[in-house]
Design a protein around this motif. Structure first.
Motif: not given
Length: 327
Positions: A151-167
């Motif tokens: 099993d792999l548990v993770r947050s959406d690291d790519e999407g989260g960083m993209a959201q910050a940079v887009r902001y």
């Protein structure tokens, strides 16, 4: 147990059920048995129980840096799930090195823990495959989903960083820098991919001179910021791979007398408690550590409570941007 049973007027099996919690026992009987146990000062022999049940009721948590506030909160979530199920957690700190990661995995196998949750920074696929043959393994982050690795548990690291940079781009920042961890360690590559994706979507070219990598610490953030801020064409915004790095960047900006966010906008990642307590308060991506921990615990219990090997699953935890004063 025989003495407890005799004094309580119940069978040894009933005493066993009270202690293990694996079978229902009436509240009246349970209270009587527990009263006798307290009176006698009886302590179950965990080693003997483990030999009988083939369970030690312990699990391992292997993380790179316990001084990073994300991991203690993640442990809190893990225990939310495992402690009510009767498990105790052994915590190991690896400093993100392959030597320590492999050593602790071997140690957990030697100690016959029932399963392991690990945040792998340097382990190879071969390392993980080898240990998954011995015990259930849940990965916390650490690369793409691979059913053979459990099993792999993770947050959406790519999407989260993209959201910050887009902001940052939406704020009008045109020289956005990035400070991340060492390549191929933990979430470094994935978060950097989010940074690059967001700039591409904003029709901005990545200036490789504005990409600095170190480790996930405050000192590394400060040192990286010094490099970036020494440039004649210094950045007007810095996206950081975690909050500790971002706090180090704030240290460097404060030392130079730069106004944040007017002269330099800064974003972090994780939303540790300190992010809202520092001045200026940090704009960051919420990485819900306690929820991640609970999900890891549930994934591990699912494996432990399934007699046959359960199909591997990937669970992605959504994250969001919290806007404060630094950007």
């Amino acid at each position: 147990m025989t003495e407890v049973a005799a004094r309580a007027g119940v069978s040894v099996t009933t005493v066993s059920h009270v202690l293990s919690g694996r079978r229902p026992v009436s509240e009246k009987t349970k209270a009587r048995v527990l009263g006798v146990i307290e009176e006698l000062g009886y302590q179950p022999n965990a080693l003997a129980q483990g030999l009988r049940t083939r369970r030690t009721m312990t699990v391992g948590l292997i993380v790179p840096d316990l001084t990073n506030p994300f991991y203690p909160m993640m442990l809190r979530g893990l225990d939310d799930v495992l402690v009510p199920a009767g498990y105790r957690t052994v915590v190991c700190n690896t400093d993100g090195t392959r030597e320590q990661e492999t050593a602790f995995l071997r140690d957990m196998a030697t100690r016959s823990v029932d399963g392991v949750v690990i945040a792998p920074f340097q382990l190879s696929r071969k390392d993980l495959l080898e240990h998954r043959k011995i015990m259930p393994v849940v990965r916390l982050g650490g690369g793409p989903f691979d059913a053979d690795l459990g099993d792999l548990v993770r947050s959406d690291d790519e999407g989260g960083m993209a959201q910050a940079v887009r902001y940052l781009c939406d704020l009008g920042r045109r020289r956005v820098a990035y400070i991340g961890g060492t390549r191929h360690t933990g979430p470094s590559d994935v978060r950097e991919a989010g940074f690059r994706r967001a700039l591409a979507e904003a029709d901005q070219v990545v200036d490789e001179n504005l990409v600095v990598r170190g480790d996930f610490t405050r000192d590394a953030g400060r040192e990286a910021a010094e490099i970036l801020l020494d440039r004649e064409d210094r950045p007007d915004a810095i996206a950081c791979a975690n909050d500790l790095i971002a706090i180090g960047v704030l240290d460097a900006a404060r030392k130079r007398g730069l106004h944040v966010p007017a002269e330099l906008a800064i974003t972090g990642y994780d939303d540790i408690d300190a992010a809202s307590l520092i001045t200026p308060a940090l704009t960051t991506v919420v990485n819900p550590a306690r929820e991640v921990g609970r999900s890891c615990g549930e994934a591990l219990l699912r494996q432990l409570n399934t007699e046959e090997t359960a199909p591997s699953r990937e669970l992605v935890i959504a994250n969001s941007l919290v806007r404060r004063e630094s950007a």
